[in-house]
Design an enzyme around this catalytic site. Structure first.
Site, PDB file in Angstrom:
ATOM      1  NE  ARG A  15      10.086   3.564 -18.409  1.00  0.00           N
ATOM      2  CZ  ARG A  15      10.795   4.409 -17.688  1.00  0.00           C
ATOM      3  NH1 ARG A  15      10.534   5.282 -16.791  1.00  0.00           N
ATOM      4  NH2 ARG A  15      12.222   4.471 -18.308  1.00  0.00           N
ATOM      5  CE  LYS A 114       0.323   3.208  -1.203  1.00  0.00           C
ATOM      6  NZ  LYS A 114       1.143   2.813  -2.363  1.00  0.00           N
ATOM      7  N   GLY A 430      14.292  14.695   6.354  1.00  0.00           N
ATOM      8  CA  GLY A 430      15.640  14.188   5.997  1.00  0.00           C
ATOM      9  C   GLY A 430      16.286  15.037   4.690  1.00  0.00           C
ATOM     10  CD1 TRP A 559       6.820   0.285  -1.787  1.00  0.00           C
ATOM     11  CD2 TRP A 559       8.037   1.978  -1.021  1.00  0.00           C
ATOM     12  NE1 TRP A 559       5.867   1.380  -1.112  1.00  0.00           N
ATOM     13  CE2 TRP A 559       6.602   2.383  -0.756  1.00  0.00           C
ATOM     14  CE3 TRP A 559       9.143   2.856  -0.552  1.00  0.00           C
ATOM     15  CZ2 TRP A 559       6.319   3.725  -0.464  1.00  0.00           C
ATOM     16  CZ3 TRP A 559       8.563   4.198  -0.121  1.00  0.00           C
ATOM     17  CH2 TRP A 559       7.175   4.583  -0.019  1.00  0.00           C
ATOM     18  CB  CYS A 642       4.365   9.526   3.571  1.00  0.00           C
ATOM     19  SG  CYS A 642       6.159   9.067   3.341  1.00  0.00           S
ATOM     20  CG  HIS A 693       2.765  16.321  -0.814  1.00  0.00           C
ATOM     21  ND1 HIS A 693       2.752  16.330   0.495  1.00  0.00           N
ATOM     22  CD2 HIS A 693       3.476  15.331  -0.957  1.00  0.00           C
ATOM     23  CE1 HIS A 693       3.160  15.218   0.913  1.00  0.00           C
ATOM     24  NE2 HIS A 693       3.502  14.370   0.044  1.00  0.00           N
TER      25      HIS A 693
END
Ligand code: GLN
Ligand code: ZN
Length: 760
Positions: A15, A114, A430, A559, A642, A693
Site C-alpha cells: 500500500r 459503487k 448499534g 464482504w 445503510c 456521516h
C-alpha cells in the site's frame, strides 16, 4: 498465444501509494515526492508484468485516485467550482476527489458511487453548462511514453465514451449536447496515440453488460461508428467486463474495432453468444478466462475446455476484469503452503495466464506439461473437509424453516404488550464511538500487551458507561455499543469456523481506502457463542431492553472472498444457520430484541434487472429469514441497511419479515416513504432522522420537524426514531449531544400527540 490483463492494482504491494498520498494530504511531503512515487510504482509493475511474460502490458491503469476521474480530468470535464479554486492540476484533481476546504474556497467532492457490482467506488464525472470537453490532460500519453522509454511497449487503457456518458451526471446540459465534443476528444486521443506509435488502445465499456434500452444501443453504435471512421494505425480493443453483452453482441461483431474483450467468467452467456453468433475473422478475441475478482487458483482443465471452443488463431488470453479487485500477491502471506497453493492474487494470476498460454501452444504434448499436472492435482485433492452434518442439515431444510410464525400483525401486537415501549420508540443502530482509546486497547490485547482479563474489564467498563448514558438521556431500546468489534464482518468471521484472514491482502475500495476481506475457506459453522456474553452483561445492567447486535449472512458473504467450489447460495445458508444459532442463544439468555444488520444486501444485486430475483433475491431473502424464523413471538427482530435506494425492491425487503427496519433516509426519504405506503409495506420503519456521516449536531427543533414530516407520511405505530447508521466513526461529544437532542425531540412530539388526541 498472447496474454494480457485489463489492469493491475496500483496501490502497491505494501500500500505504498496509500502511504505516499496520505502523507501528501497531511502536508508531510511534496507533490514531487508523490509524483515520483507514482512513477516508481508504475515502473515496478510494468517490469513485474514483463518478467511474468505478459505480452500486452497495460498503461494508464495507474491512478492517484480513480481512473474514471482521470478520464474526466483528461477531457476537461471539471465543474467550474473546482476550476475557480485555481489550484495546481494535481490539487484540482484531489479537490474533485475529496472536496476542498481552505484559503481558496470551500467545495464538496464529486459524488462517489459503487463501481458496478464491486466494492470499488468511482467518482461521478459531472458535465455542466459551462463544460467544454477537450483533451487538456496528458497522463495517458505520458505514461505510454514513460513505459516506452523503459523499453516496454504498452497498451494504454481509458474509460470508453459510452460508459463515461452512462456514468456521468448532467447539470444544465444533456448527453446529446455533449456528445459531439466527447467524440472529438476521443478521436484526438486516438490520433495522438497513433502518432506516438501505440499499437493498441483499450476502451473500457463495462456499461455494455447491463440491460440496454434501444436508445442505449443506438447511442453506442453511433459513438463507435463515428469513433472508428477514418484511418488509424492504432488498433482498438473494445473491452467489456462484469458480465456478458447479450443485449448487443450481434451488433458488436460489426463494429469497426480490431479487438473485442469478453468476460467468460462472470459472463454466463458469453460462450453461448460466441457459439450462436460466431466471431468475425478480422477481430482478435480477448478472452477473459482468469477471474479478476476472486482469489482462487484457476482450474486449468475447465479453462482449457472453454478455450477449445473459441477461435484459437484469434485469441489473446486475459482476465475477466481488472486485477484492481484482488490483492497484490500471496507471497506476502503467512499461510501454510498447503493453503497458499490454492490462492492466486494479482501477481499469481499473471503466471496463470502465461501457463495457460504455454499449455495451449503445445497441446499435443499436454501430458508432459508440468503446470497442468500440478494444477490438476490441486483440484483433484480435497481442499477443505466437508462438514457432513451441516450438508445434511441444509439438504433437509424445508419451507417451514424459512418462515417465521405467527405472522407479522400478530407478533406486532404481542410485542407491543410485552416490550412495553412508548410510541415513537427511540434507539440507535448499534455501535458507539470507537475512540482512539478503544482502538488502542484492542490493539494492545491483540499484541498480547494486556491480558484477556484486563481487556474484558476494559470493555465491560465501556459498556457500563454506554448503558448509563443511554438510560440517562432516556433512549428506549439500548445497545451495548460494539466496542469489542473491529469490523462488522471480520468480527463474526473470526468467531466462526471456516474463515481465513490474510495479513496483507488489501483491495482498494476508493482513493487511499483499502479493505481486507476475509476468505471463506471451508464450511461455515459456529464454534462458540459470539456476542452472548457482551449482550447479557449489558442487559443485566438495565431494566430497559438491550438489542442484541448481529451481522446478517448476506452481508458477511458479500464482504468476503467467496468459495468457488460450492455455490454462493449454499455458503450463505451455512452462514445463516450459524447466525441462527447465535440468535437463538441470545434469545435463550433473555435478549428480547435482536438486530441483524444487512448493510451489504443491495450491493450484490445483479447488474441486470432480469437477474435480480432468480439469481439473487430468491435465495438471499430466504437466507435472512432462516436466521430468525425460529424465534418466539415475543422476540422482536430488527434489521438495518445503510442506504435507502430500495424502492425498486421494496417487496423483497418486506419479505425479509423483520419486525423493524432502520435505514438511511436523509436524501430520498420522502419519495421512499410514499413508496412504502403504496406497497403497503408491513415492517415498522426507523428512517434515520439525522446523518451520522457528518459531525454536525442536529437541534431539537430540527429533529422535531423531521419527525413531524415523517408522521405526515407514516402512521405513528409504525415509526421508530433513530440515527441513520452506527456511530462508531463519530466523536463522543457530538454523538452524546445529538442523541440527547433526539430523545428530547421524540418526547416533545409524543407530548404533542397526546395533546392533539385529547383535543380530538
Ligand atoms: N450495527 C452496526 C453499527 O452500528 C451497523 C453498521 C453498518 O450499518 N454499516 O456500526
Ligand atoms: Zn448503516
Amino acid at each position: 498465444m498472447k496474454t494480457t490483463i485489463i489492469g493491475f492494482p496500483r496501490i502497491g504491494e505494501h500500500r505504498e501509494l496509500k502511504v505516499a498520498t496520505e502523507s501528501y494530504f497531511r502536508g508531510d511531503s511534496t507533490q514531487e515526492a508523490l509524483v515520483n512515487k507514482g512513477k516508481q510504482l508504475r515502473r515496478m509493475h510494468w517490469n513485474l508484468l514483463k518478467d511474468a511474460g505478459i505480452s500486452l502490458i497495460p498503461s494508464n491503469d495507474f491512478s492517484f485516485y480513480d481512473t474514471t476521474l482521470d478520464t474526466a480530468v483528461l477531457l476537461n470535464i471539471i465543474p467550474k467550482r473546482f476550476l475557480d479554486l485555481q489550484l495546481s492540476p494535481l490539487d484540482t484533481y484531489f479537490a474533485l476527489a475529496r472536496g476542498y476546504q481552505g484559503e481558496a474556497g470551500d467545495v464538496t467532492a464529486l459524488p462517489m458511487k459503487k463501481w458496478f457490482n464491486t466494492n470499488y467506488h468511482y467518482l461521478t464525472p459531472e458535465f455542466e453548462e459551462s463544460t467544454t470537453v477537450k483533451v487538456v490532460g496528458t497522463k495517458i500519453f505520458d505514461e505510454y511514453s514513460e513505459a516506452k522509454e523503459l523499453g516496454i511497449e504498452t497498451k494504454p487503457v481509458i474509460l470508453g465514451p459510452f460508459t463515461l456518458l452512462k456514468l456521468a451526471a448532467f447539470k444544465g446540459t444533456t448527453e446529446e449536447e455533449q456528445l459531439f465534443a466527447v467524440l472529438a476528444a476521443y478521436k484526438e486521443i486516438i490520433a495522438t496515440l497513433d502518432s506516438l506509435g501505440a499499437q493498441w488502445l483499450q476502451l473500457d465499456e463495462p456499461s455494455l453488460v447491463k440491460d440496454l434500452s434501444d436508445e442505449d444501443r443506438a447511442l453506442f453504435l453511433k459513438i463507435y461508428h463515428e469513433l472508428t471512421a477514418g484511418p488509424r494505425t492504432v488498433k482498438l480493443l473494445l473491452q467489456t467486463y462484469f458480465g456478458d453483452v447479450r443485449d448487443i453482441y450481434a451488433d458488436l461483431l460489426a463494429v469497426n474495432v480490431e479487438g473485442l474483450g469478453l468476460d467468460l467468467v462472470e459472463g454466463k452467456k458469453t460462450l453461448e453468444l460466441i457459439e450462436t453468433f460466431g466471431f468475425p475473422q478480422n477481430k482478435t478475441l480477448f478472452a477473459g478466462v482468469v477471474n479478476g475478482k476472486n482469489i482462487w487458483r484457476n482450474d486449468y482443465r475447465q479453462t482449457l475446455e472453454i478455450i477449445e471452443k473459441l477461435p484459437q488463431e484469434q485469441l489473446v488470453l486475459s482476465t475477466s476484469c481488472s486485477l484492481l479487485h484482488v490483492p497484490f500477491s500471496v507471497e506476502q502471506e503467512a499461510f501454510p503452503k498447503e493453503t497458499a497453493q490454492h490462492f492466486a492474487f494479482a501477481k499469481e494470476k499473471l503466471s496463470e495466464l502465461t501457463e495457460l498460454a504455454a499449455i495451449v501452444n503445445q497441446t499435443a504434448d499436454a501430458l508432459i506439461n508440468e503446470p497442468l499436472i500440478r494444477n490438476q492435482q490441486l483440484f483433484q485433492a480435497t481442499r477443505a473437509v466437508e462438514n457432513q452434518q451441516l450438508a445434511s442439515k441444509i439438504a433437509g431444510l424445508s419451507e417451514a424453516d424459512f418462515q417465521r410464525h405467527p405472522a407479522f400483525e400478530e407478533r406486532s401486537s404481542v410485542q407491543k404488550y410485552t416490550l412495553e415501549l412508548p410510541e415513537l420508540p427511540t434507539t440507535t443502530i448499534g455501535s458507539f464511538p470507537q475512540t482512539k482509546e478503544v482502538k488502542a486497547t484492542r490493539a494492545k490485547f491483540k499484541k498480547a500487551a494486556i491480558s484477556e482479563e484486563a481487556y474484558q474489564k476494559y470493555l465491560e467498563s465501556k459498556i457500563a458507561d454506554c448503558i448509563a448514558f443511554q438510560e440517562e438521556i432516556g433512549l428506549d431500546v439500548l445497545v451495548h455499543g460494539e466496542f469489542e468489534r473491529n469490523d462488522m464482518v471480520e468480527y463474526f468471521g473470526e468467531n466462526l469456523e471456516g474463515f481465513l484472514f490474510s495479513k496483507n491482502a488489501w483491495v482498494q475500495s476508493y482513493g487511499t481506502r483499502c479493505v481486507k476481506p476475509p476468505i471463506i475457506w471451508g464450511d461455515v459453522s459456529r464454534k462458540r457463542p459470539i456476542t452472548v456474553a457482551w449482550s447479557t452483561f449489558a442487559q443485566q445492567l438495565t431494566t430497559k431492553p438491550v438489542k442484541g447486535m448481529l451481522t446478517g449472512p448476506v452481508t458477511i458473504l458479500n464482504w468476503s472472498f467467496p468459495r468457488e467450489d460450492i455455490s454462493i447460495k449454499e455458503s450463505t445458508l451455512q452462514i445463516a444457520l450459524a447466525i441462527q444459532e447465535e440468535v437463538l442463544d441470545l434469545e435463550a439468555h433473555g435478549i428480547k430484541i435482536i438486530q441483524i444488520d444487512e448493510a451489504a444486501l443491495r450491493e450484490k444485486l445483479p447488474l441486470r434487472k432480469s437477474d435480480w430475483y432468480q439469481e439473487y433475491l430468491d435465495w438471499a431473502i430466504p437466507a435472512f429469514r432462516l436466521v430468525h424464523s425460529k424465534v418466539a413471538v415475543e422476540t422482536q427482530i430488527h434489521t438495518h441497511m445503510c442506504y435507502s435506494e430500495f424502492a425498486d425492491i421494496l417487496s423483497a425487503i418486506d419479505q425479509m419479515d423483520a419486525d423493524v427496519i432502520s435505514f438511511e433516509a436523509s436524501r430520498s426519504n420522502l419519495s421512499l416513504l410514499d413508496d412504502l405506503n403504496a406497497h403497503h409495506f408491513k415492517t415498522a420503519v426507523g428512517p434515520g432522522v439525522y446523518d451520522i456521516h457528518s459531525p454536525r449536531v442536529p437541534s431539537v427543533t430540527e429533529l422535531v420537524t423531521t419527525i413531524k414530516t415523517l408522521l405526515e407520511k407514516l402512521p405513528v405505530e409504525k415509526l421508530w426514531i433513530n440515527p441513520d447508521c452506527g456511530l462508531k466513526t463519530r466523536g463522543e461529544k457530538e454523538t452524546f449531544a445529538s442523541l440527547e437532542n433526539l430523545t428530547q425531540a421524540a418526547a416533545q412530539v409524543r407530548e404533542a400527540l397526546v395533546y392533539e388526541s385529547v383535543r380530538e
